[in-house]
Design an enzyme around this catalytic site. Sequence first.
Site, PDB file in Angstrom:
ATOM      1  N   ASN A   1       1.065  -0.898   0.121  1.00 11.96           N
ATOM      2  CA  ASN A   1       0.067   0.028  -0.409  1.00 11.96           C
ATOM      3  C   ASN A   1       1.191   1.227   0.080  1.00 11.96           C
ATOM      4  OD1 ASN A   1      -1.900   1.967   0.594  1.00 11.96           O
ATOM      5  ND2 ASN A   1      -3.062   0.800   2.043  1.00 11.96           N
TER       6      ASN A   1
ATOM      7  N   ARG B   1      -2.603  -1.577  -3.442  1.00 13.98           N
ATOM      8  CA  ARG B   1      -3.753  -0.896  -3.711  1.00 13.98           C
ATOM      9  C   ARG B   1      -3.194   0.106  -4.501  1.00 13.98           C
ATOM     10  NH1 ARG B   1      -4.468   3.227   0.578  1.00 13.98           N
ATOM     11  NH2 ARG B   1      -6.607   3.963  -0.124  1.00 13.98           N
TER      12      ARG B   1
ATOM     13  N   HIS C   1     -11.463   4.088  -1.520  1.00 10.29           N
ATOM     14  CA  HIS C   1     -11.388   3.189  -0.372  1.00 10.29           C
ATOM     15  C   HIS C   1     -12.411   2.228  -0.674  1.00 10.29           C
ATOM     16  CE1 HIS C   1     -11.708   7.408   1.688  1.00 10.29           C
ATOM     17  NE2 HIS C   1      -9.852   6.809   1.878  1.00 10.29           N
TER      18      HIS C   1
ATOM     19  N   HIS D   1     -15.649   5.306   7.055  1.00 10.16           N
ATOM     20  CA  HIS D   1     -14.296   5.982   6.462  1.00 10.16           C
ATOM     21  C   HIS D   1     -13.333   6.770   7.044  1.00 10.16           C
ATOM     22  CE1 HIS D   1     -10.651   3.286   4.910  1.00 10.16           C
ATOM     23  NE2 HIS D   1     -10.357   4.291   4.800  1.00 10.16           N
ATOM     24  N   LEU D   2     -12.948   6.738   8.461  1.00 12.92           N
ATOM     25  CA  LEU D   2     -12.444   8.445   8.678  1.00 12.92           C
ATOM     26  C   LEU D   2     -11.548   7.520   8.905  1.00 12.92           C
ATOM     27  CD1 LEU D   2     -15.121   9.108  11.151  1.00 12.92           C
ATOM     28  CD2 LEU D   2     -15.186   9.467   8.125  1.00 12.92           C
ATOM     29  N   GLY D   3     -10.177   8.035   7.818  1.00 11.28           N
ATOM     30  CA  GLY D   3      -8.720   8.823   8.130  1.00 11.28           C
ATOM     31  C   GLY D   3      -8.691   9.343   7.741  1.00 11.28           C
ATOM     32  N   SER D   4      -7.136  10.014   7.808  1.00 12.98           N
ATOM     33  CA  SER D   4      -6.219  10.776   6.668  1.00 12.98           C
ATOM     34  C   SER D   4      -7.257  11.302   5.511  1.00 12.98           C
ATOM     35  CB  SER D   4      -4.784  10.730   6.721  1.00 12.98           C
ATOM     36  OG  SER D   4      -4.480  10.057   5.403  1.00 12.98           O
ATOM     37  N   GLY D   5      -7.470  10.089   4.825  1.00 14.30           N
ATOM     38  CA  GLY D   5      -8.760  10.670   3.782  1.00 14.30           C
ATOM     39  C   GLY D   5      -9.566  10.217   4.280  1.00 14.30           C
TER      40      GLY D   5
ATOM     41  N   ARG E   1      -7.402  17.598   2.927  1.00 17.44           N
ATOM     42  CA  ARG E   1      -8.171  17.754   1.589  1.00 17.44           C
ATOM     43  C   ARG E   1      -9.035  18.805   1.688  1.00 17.44           C
ATOM     44  NH1 ARG E   1      -7.657  11.287  -0.498  1.00 17.44           N
ATOM     45  NH2 ARG E   1      -6.374  11.319   1.575  1.00 17.44           N
TER      46      ARG E   1
ATOM     47  N   ARG F   1      -6.593  14.453  16.860  1.00 19.47           N
ATOM     48  CA  ARG F   1      -5.589  13.893  18.659  1.00 19.47           C
ATOM     49  C   ARG F   1      -5.040  15.309  18.200  1.00 19.47           C
ATOM     50  NH1 ARG F   1      -3.125   8.494  16.778  1.00 19.47           N
ATOM     51  NH2 ARG F   1      -2.032  10.370  15.409  1.00 19.47           N
TER      52      ARG F   1
ATOM     53  N   ILE G   1      -9.028   7.389  12.476  1.00 18.31           N
ATOM     54  CA  ILE G   1      -9.588   8.319  13.097  1.00 18.31           C
ATOM     55  C   ILE G   1     -10.725   7.365  13.573  1.00 18.31           C
ATOM     56  CG2 ILE G   1     -11.278   9.798  13.428  1.00 18.31           C
ATOM     57  CD1 ILE G   1      -9.099  11.264  11.199  1.00 18.31           C
TER      58      ILE G   1
ATOM     59  N   GLU H   1      -7.504  -3.621   4.412  1.00 20.59           N
ATOM     60  CA  GLU H   1      -7.625  -4.154   2.951  1.00 20.59           C
ATOM     61  C   GLU H   1      -6.687  -4.701   2.541  1.00 20.59           C
ATOM     62  OE1 GLU H   1      -8.482   0.724   2.246  1.00 20.59           O
ATOM     63  OE2 GLU H   1      -7.154   0.728   3.414  1.00 20.59           O
TER      64      GLU H   1
END
Length: 395
Positions: A9, A91, A179, A206-210, A239, A283, A329, A379
């Site tokens: 990835n 990916r 995603h 789906h809560l991450g940096s993206g 973003r 955080r 997240i 993933e």
Amino acid sequence: MSKLVLVLNCGSSSIKFGLFDIGQAEIPRRPRWNGKVDGILGPHPSYGDSLTRPYQVELGCEHPYSEALRYIIDRTQAQLHGDRLVAIAHRVVHGGSKYFKPVRVDDEVLRDLRSYIPLAPLHQPFALEAIERLLEIDPGLPQVACFDTAFHHTLPEVEQVLPLPYAAYERGIRRYGFHGLSYEYMAMHLPELAGDRARGRTIVAHLGSGASLCGMQDLRSMATTMSFSALDGLMMGTRCGALDPGVLLHMMEVEHLTPARVGEMLYHESGLLGVSGIASDPRVLLQCEAAEPRARLALALYVRRIVREIGAMAAALGGLDMLVFTAGIGEHNAEIRKRVVDGLDFLGLELDEAANQAHAQVISAPGSRPLALVALTNEEWMAARHAQALLRFDL
């Protein structure tokens, strides 16, 4: 002798990897071995895996990404112990309007995938660079591309078409969604957690940096917040998410920003980082919001956009039976989950505070109409399964 697949990835500054045994009918969901090379383009890149603590590595200045790949391959070879590496699965964020299933990459596929780089500039170039370099290292080792856009192939036409002249849709300008490997895993995993209830009106966050949402019915993608590119929808770490296109016209026509400068701002300088001026990580902002008004504003806007999009998606689905939090997240930040659920009480959603703080699997209160879950995504395992299915006759 086991048959192993290495899953990569690749991001702009890091490469995550995992080694899976695909010689079994059911691939173990946890990798045999995994790790990450981080800070590849920075002054102090590091390597760490499930057997060793992170340590700094020297990658050189001229081709650090290629050297990081070589480092991973060398460490992988040391983990084989007589077993055979039969493929590398990647990916790949964007498959365009042509690729809806995993594919073994050859020169023609690689050319096609390069044409999608402008649609996913944060991820696409690096996955393709990895494929190209690894084909040079071992041309006979299959490289399998697994697409984040593929799961959303089931979107109804009314969700795919953008409100532009229809000729744009015919040229491939449409909602693709991203995603997909994460959502595909959720479509398999949620029935294991919630039985037939998972086949109802489910929204996965789906809560991450993206970040994005996917609205599912019968475990199929029926709506999603990301669109033609990975910029649309939710506010993210750096973003912007959904934005009035008139703002972009103003910046280019009145403020005279070049398209390249606008792209840099939208992808790297917006979102939580842009509004707060402090950090892209919730955080960090949660720790300083009491003293920093812009941190507080950034978090409020971040949560507001999630709540607003969930409400809109619930309307599109005709209601909500289940809300699922996943990715970095979503899986680990109880305070963000709490603020989102508190904003959805109009849907009958009630939070179990103790369960949420404990990161329990079910975080909704017993009387809550929709069920709220926390589910770990996987993933890399999905990519390993795709490689197994694609190469089954070669194995």
